[in-house]
Design an enzyme around this catalytic site. Structure first.
Site: not given
Ligand code: NAD
Length: 236
Positions: A59, A110
């Site tokens: 983290y 989250h």
């Molecule tokens: P996920 O990674 O499972 O899915 C990501 C989705 O984003 C996919 O469907 C993909 O097709 C789409 N995607 C990729 N590039 C994109 C773009 N430029 N524009 C729009 N869509 C795009 O993500 P999730 O469903 O949010 O689950 C992941 C879990 O992991 C979350 O609960 C979160 O807490 C955590 N997480 C958070 C972050 C963050 O805070 N930025 C990053 C990674 C993971």
């Protein structure tokens, strides 16, 4: 359902794809890797008990990356809409890019990367000043601190508030989520009858189980098109 009517009570559900254009990696499905780690190594209460140093390092690195990242055009568009209509954002993201773009009404399902939480009974949270959390860091009450993250297997305290928001919306926009992480994914299916849903995601066509209008494109591109549809004439 295709609707050209501008909403008044918009709710937006965002996932990791919302921040992809800011250079933050998405997560690749429940059995996949996140930044080279298996989920159970870094994002569960068991991982924190067994290997707190590894979890802290993971983290810390996410936090350091976030501090070097900026909101993208999609975050900015959502923030601008606030001046025109009611916009409530429910995010699965732990980053603070919606807030840094200027969005005020952001509910984190989250947790928040830039906050720490007491391991004591009060679970008080504090904003972190820098990226690093160490094993020696303590709350003012003397308890150890942990990342303010809802790990897999933990309850999602903001879920009932999120559910109420979705039910009160006259339009839902779902952006950049694979809809694999529950209970958050359930929100996409909880709108009132006949409430239009827009799904913006490069994989929108295959993810669309809820009869949404699919926008199979990046977050900023889909939001620009929606902006033009709803507010185009405002900008003349
Ligand atoms: P996920 O990674 O499972 O899915 C990501 C989705 O984003 C996919 O469907 C993909 O097709 C789409 N995607 C990729 N590039 C994109 C773009 N430029 N524009 C729009 N869509 C795009 O993500 P999730 O469903 O949010 O689950 C992941 C879990 O992991 C979350 O609960 C979160 O807490 C955590 N997480 C958070 C972050 C963050 O805070 N930025 C990053 C990674 C993971």
């Amino acid at each position: 359902m295709v609707t050209y009517t501008r909403p008044e009570r918009l709710v937006v559900l965002t996932g990791a794809g919302m921040s992809a254009e800011s250079g933050i990696e998405t997560f690749r499905g429940a059995n996949g890797l996140w930044e080279g780690h298996r989920l159970e190594e870094v994002a569960t209460p068991e991982a924190w008990r067994r290997q707190p140093d590894l979890v802290r390092r993971f983290y810390n690195e996410r936090r350091r990356n976030l501090m070097h990242s900026l909101p993208n055009a999609g975050h900015e568009i959502l923030a601008h809409w606030q001046a025109k209509i009611s916009v409530k954002i429910i995010t699965q993201n732990v980053d603070d890019l919606h807030e840094r773009a200027g969005s005020k009404d952001v509910l984190h399902l989250h947790g928040e990367l830039m906050k720490s939480r007491s391991c004591g009974p009060n679970e008080t949270t504090r904003r972190m000043k820098g990226w690093e959390m160490t094993a020696h860091d303590r709350c003012p009450d003397g308890f150890q601190i942990r990342p303010h993250i809802v790990w897999f297997g933990e309850a999602v305290p903001n879920m009932s508030t999120a559910m109420e928001l979705v039910k009160s919306a006259d339009c839902l926009v779902v952006i950049g989520t694979s809809l694999q992480v529950y209970p958050a994914a359930q929100l996409a299916f909880e709108t009132g009858a006949d409430v239009p849903i827009h799904l913006i995601d490069p994989d929108a066509n295959s993810l669309n189980q809820m009869g949404a209008e699919a926008w199979p494109m990046k977050a900023s591109e889909g939001l620009k098109k929606l902006d033009n549809r709803w507010f185009g004439s405002d900008q003349c």
